[in-house]
Design a protein around this motif. Structure first.
Motif, PDB file in Angstrom:
ATOM      1  N   TYR A 507     102.816 -55.292  17.433  1.00 51.78           N
ATOM      2  CA  TYR A 507     101.655 -55.165  18.320  1.00 51.78           C
ATOM      3  C   TYR A 507     101.513 -56.355  19.274  1.00 51.78           C
ATOM      4  O   TYR A 507     100.870 -56.239  20.321  1.00 51.78           O
ATOM      5  N   LYS A 508     102.126 -57.493  18.949  1.00 52.59           N
ATOM      6  CA  LYS A 508     102.063 -58.644  19.862  1.00 52.59           C
ATOM      7  C   LYS A 508     103.090 -58.544  20.990  1.00 52.59           C
ATOM      8  O   LYS A 508     103.082 -59.356  21.913  1.00 52.59           O
ATOM      9  N   ARG A 509     103.973 -57.594  20.908  1.00 55.25           N
ATOM     10  CA  ARG A 509     104.940 -57.268  21.964  1.00 55.25           C
ATOM     11  C   ARG A 509     105.674 -58.499  22.522  1.00 55.25           C
ATOM     12  O   ARG A 509     105.674 -58.743  23.738  1.00 55.25           O
ATOM     13  N   ASN A 589     100.659 -64.241  26.732  1.00 49.05           N
ATOM     14  CA  ASN A 589     100.177 -63.505  25.558  1.00 49.05           C
ATOM     15  C   ASN A 589     100.133 -62.030  25.933  1.00 49.05           C
ATOM     16  O   ASN A 589      99.469 -61.651  26.904  1.00 49.05           O
ATOM     17  N   PRO A 591      99.645 -58.911  23.714  1.00 46.71           N
ATOM     18  CA  PRO A 591      99.392 -57.951  22.634  1.00 46.71           C
ATOM     19  C   PRO A 591      98.988 -56.588  23.191  1.00 46.71           C
ATOM     20  O   PRO A 591      98.543 -56.469  24.339  1.00 46.71           O
ATOM     21  N   ARG A 592      99.158 -55.572  22.386  1.00 45.98           N
ATOM     22  CA  ARG A 592      98.628 -54.266  22.761  1.00 45.98           C
ATOM     23  C   ARG A 592      97.104 -54.302  22.651  1.00 45.98           C
ATOM     24  O   ARG A 592      96.554 -54.692  21.634  1.00 45.98           O
ATOM     25  N   TRP A 595      94.248 -54.892  20.053  1.00 47.65           N
ATOM     26  CA  TRP A 595      94.619 -55.405  18.736  1.00 47.65           C
ATOM     27  C   TRP A 595      94.508 -56.919  18.622  1.00 47.65           C
ATOM     28  O   TRP A 595      94.709 -57.456  17.543  1.00 47.65           O
ATOM     29  N   GLU A 596      94.226 -57.610  19.687  1.00 50.63           N
ATOM     30  CA  GLU A 596      94.076 -59.061  19.621  1.00 50.63           C
ATOM     31  C   GLU A 596      92.616 -59.373  19.332  1.00 50.63           C
ATOM     32  O   GLU A 596      91.763 -59.304  20.221  1.00 50.63           O
ATOM     33  N   GLY A 599      92.757 -64.419  19.594  1.00 46.41           N
ATOM     34  CA  GLY A 599      93.943 -64.999  20.202  1.00 46.41           C
ATOM     35  C   GLY A 599      93.732 -66.404  20.696  1.00 46.41           C
ATOM     36  O   GLY A 599      93.728 -66.659  21.900  1.00 46.41           O
TER      37      GLY A 599
END
Length: 837
Positions: A507-509, A589, A591-592, A595-596, A599
């Motif tokens: 999810y952090k891609r 940064n 993320p999707r 979902w963060e 951060g």
């Protein structure tokens, strides 16, 4: 209280060095760098390698200590540091000056991990670093916090990445005598221990204490020789993948932690738990009150929960801590009998209302034992309302009782020497210890030339650090065929440097830049405006996809046409993080959304003049403005989501467009004086407006003023007599609730308002126990309306309620009955609700 520090040194300190051990045991040196020269003078190799003052003091020879005791220059340095430490201990604080009568007891702060320093490896990531920064800020501000955690023999794993790009995990043993800790001793100098019963046995827990300035951290350790071998390993590693061991750890933290506070005679004013891992502390608090007063469970729960704060850091329901019901039954059957609570009633506290599940949810338990609940950013508040909606059936999302306090970072722990000098000149020495009202960077004092000099020095130092680390990595693994590239020798001191460092998980891609490798290569290989990327991060040992993401980056780095412009640093920890956030120009940064949760990594670059290029999520969704950084997908919202990866390609395209059209051109847009004026304006705006706002100083003050102080007052209002009357009222409500019903609803126009009347049948209930509200959703007629209605008269259990509201069609308004006792935090403490159909 801990025994004198000198008792645990390997050498007896000469009289001239008295006080050195006390300085070494106070982790204030992790952010107060005035003593760095002191430790480096004692043993520069040990200090530079470990940044562990206590280890430095235990590693030095007795002969060296004797020599230092006769060194006038060193004695003068020690005397200055001791004087500064005494001044710190005796100085006035924000909390003591602003709220001298508040918080009669301490705030008991529970967390599974603490990231205070790399040399005290009790953390895995953001939650632990947040907890460590909160304790440091509480110390700066004088907020009375006593923290509780676990001492892990191995902590989180250490990482290497081999020649094939595979992550390899190591678990070195942490010798507690070499950590900046002390055994906690009682008045008879005995090592303090507490016990927690497990099926068929009792586990003894030793207690260690860490000093964090004015705060203390108590750490429980099951590695007592008198325990069974399997129990000695309960606190072996952080976040065990074994469900039963994880449950045992949380029992040690919660049950053992509360018993330790009782053993020490500490009666907290407020209990603050971070994540559901700690919820058993609230359960043990109830059991202790039941035993002390003879109260029943429900009465004790109502009496204690008013001063319990639960902070959730989870953005997806799958992230909740779950335990099989069979496991909970095995470990808690005897415990529950002691407080007279039926096992099934207890299991319901960890499950969604009205539904049976095979799993027990620790976050649900935490909510049902707490008086307040908060998320860690504004976006996360909205997300949390969705994921906790099952606990508040029929309540609109806007009314689900989740507050939020956006996280912050302990600024003095993360600023570089160059940044510290600039801030000191602009705002004074103790700028982060007060209300932050005078934080500014006036151009007359801090010129563009000085800001750019600061950034250049930070980038140069980062490149030196990277080359040293990469040289070691290359020599160990022989990574790549190009030794110069592998050792970082092709990195450019003047090139735009992008940083990405965090946990490698889907999810952090972390692979978003790799979605268009050819486009990335063009940016990296631009001779006139080059980009270089620094990466670091770990994947959880069980996260195979996260490990694959690391492997993919390592394979890309080996490409011959990449020319050494991307590097990956093994074994990401607090020390590596410090170097990166001080030196990079832009923090990335990706993320999707959503979902963060917050951060905080990007917050750490603010004080150092780094800029953020981040997904519009977490804290950045609150902080972003065009003049302070760049945001990906600024129209992100929960309503636009349909599946997890829907926007990956779109976000990658936008990321490249921002880099190509904004970030890179602005960085290289130098004027005749050799300065990128637009870039420097963004640095100044970001540093001045965002640094104080996203500091742990602001965060802790917000918790203190909006939660700790009012929650203590609410707890004081719940005397035994008042609590018992509340329980009786709630029992009466439960009995009569099925009999409540609505009657006729009518309205009359009065100018611009409607006078609405509603009949309600309440049987024998006192109408003062309920509240009737008229609700309308936001529409073309205006914003959302929630209006309390006034009761006028009654006949045979029928009550008439009236109120005036803005004119809309009557069908837009719906009456609802809710519990109305102002002594309760509603609907958290009683989610009953009845709508007129």
């Amino acid at each position: 209280m801990p025994a004198p520090a000198g008792l645990y040194l390997h050498w007896k300190l000469p009289g001239e060095l008295t006080g050195l051990a006390d300085l070494a045991l106070d982790l204030r040196w992790t952010w107060h760098h005035g003593s760095d020269v002191l430790w480096r003078t004692i043993d520069h190799e040990c200090w530079d390698a470990t940044h562990n003052a206590w280890l430095v003091l235990n590693s030095v020879s007795g002969k060296q200590l004797l020599t230092l005791s006769e060194d006038a220059e060193f004695i003068a340095l020690l005397t200055d540091q001791l004087a500064a430490y005494i001044e710190f201990c005796q100085s006035a604080t924000w909390f003591g000056s602003t709220y001298p009568e508040a918080l009669k007891g301490q705030v008991a702060y529970f967390c599974m991990e603490y990231g205070l320093a790399a040399c005290l490896p009790l953390y895995s990531g953001g939650l632990g670093v947040l907890a460590g920064d909160a304790l440091k800020a509480a110390s700066d501000l004088g907020v009375p916090v006593i923290a509780v955690g676990l001492l892990y023999q191995q902590g989180y794993f250490r990482q290497e990445v081999n020649t094939d790009g595979e992550q390899v995990e190591f678990y070195p043993y942490n010798d507690p005598t070499m950590l900046p800790l002390m055994p906690l001793r009682d008045d008879q100098e005995d090592w303090v221990r507490v016990a927690v019963d497990l099926p068929g046995r009792s586990v003894r827990l030793r207690v260690w204490i860490a000093r964090i300035g004015r705060c203390r951290l108590l750490l429980l350790d099951s590695n007592d020789p008198r325990n069974e071998p399997k129990d000695r390993g309960i606190t072996s590693e952080l976040y065990s993948g074994d469900s039963e061991k994880r449950l045992q750890q949380e029992m040690m933290l919660g049950l053992g932690g509360w018993r330790l506070l009782q053993r020490m005679g500490i009666q907290p004013s407020v209990v603050h738990i971070n994540e559901g891992h700690c919820a058993f502390a609230l359960l043990e608090q109830i059991r202790a009150l039941c035993n002390a007063t003879g109260m029943g469970f429900e009465t004790a729960r109502l009496a204690t929960r008013a001063a319990n704060l639960f902070t959730t850091h989870t953005s997806v329901a799958s992230g909740f801590d779950l335990f099989p019901v069979k496991l909970i039954s095995l470990y808690f059957s005897d415990y529950l009998r002691e407080v007279g609570l039926d096992l099934n009633d207890f299991l319901q506290l960890g499950q969604a209302g009205g539904r049976f599940s095979d799993n027990f949810n620790m976050s649900y338990l935490a909510i049902r034992l707490s008086g307040r609940l908060n998320a860690v950013s504004r976006v996360h508040q909205e997300v949390s309302r969705h994921i906790f909606s099952d606990l508040f059936p029929q309540w609109p999302l806007d009314d689900i009782p989740v507050d939020y306090v956006t996280n912050g970072i302990h600024t003095p722990s993360w600023d570089s020497p160059e940044a510290d000098a600039i801030w000191t000149d602009a705002c004074g020495k103790n700028r982060w210890c007060g209300s932050l009202e005078k934080i500014c960077l006036p151009s007359a004092t801090i010129s563009d030339e000085r800001l750019w000099e600061m950034r250049s020095k930070q980038r140069h130092r980062l490149i030196r650090f990277l080359r040293e680390r990469l040289h070691t990595q290359h020599c160990e693994h022989g990574n790549g065929t190009n030794a110069e590239a592998s050792c970082g020798l092709l990195l450019d001191n003047e090139a735009l440097t992008l940083g990405f460092a965090r946990r490698f998980t889907d999810y952090k891609r972390p692979d978003l830049l790799l979605r268009d490798e050819s486009r990335l290569l063009r940016l990296l290989n631009d001779r006139d405006r080059p980009l270089q990327v620094v990466m670091a991060g770990k994947a959880h040992p069980n996260d195979l996809h996260g490990k694959a993401l690391i492997r993919r980056w390592k394979q890309f780095i080996k490409r011959s046409d990449m020319h050494g412009r991307v590097v990956f640093i093994d074994d990401y920890d607090l020390d590596v993080a410090t170097e990166l956030i001080q030196g990079v120009d832009v923090w990335l940064n990706t993320p999707r959304h959503p979902w963060e949760a917050c951060g905080t990594s990007g917050m750490k670059v603010l004080v150092n003049g780094g800029l953020n290029l981040s997904q519009f999520d977490g804290w950045w969704a609150e902080a972003w403005r065009p003049e302070v950084g760049w945001a990906i997908r600024r129209d992100a919202s929960l309503s636009r989501l349909s599946n997890l990866s829907e926007y990956d390609e779109e976000d990658a395209t936008e990321l490249f467009t921002i880099l190509e059209q904004q970030v890179i051109p602005d960085f290289y847009d130098f004027d005749s004086a050799g300065l990128p004026r637009k870039w420097l304006a963004m640095i100044r705006n970001s540093m001045e407006t965002l640094t104080p706002l996203y500091s742990a100083n602001r965060m802790v003050r917000e918790y203190t003023e909006q939660f700790y102080i009012p929650m203590e007052k609410r707890r004081q209002e719940r005397s035994t007599q008042h609590t018992q009357s509340l329980v009786l009222q709630l029992q009466q409500l439960q009995k009569q609730w099925p009999l409540l019903r609505f009657g006729l609803m009518d309205c009359v126009e009065h100018g611009d308002n409607l006078e609405v009347s509603v009949q309600v049948y309440m049987d024998e209930l006192d109408p003062g126990l309920l509240k009737l509200e008229l609700v309308a959703d936001e529409s073309e007629y205006g914003g959302r309306v929630v209006m309390e209605m006034r009761g006028e008269h009654a006949m045979s259990g029928n009550y008439l309620f009236r109120c005036r509201v803005p004119i809309r069609p009557l069908e837009h308004y719906t009456p609802r009955l809710v519990v109305g006792d102002c002594r309760l935090n509603l609907p958290l403490e009683d989610p009953r609700i009845l709508w007129r159909s």
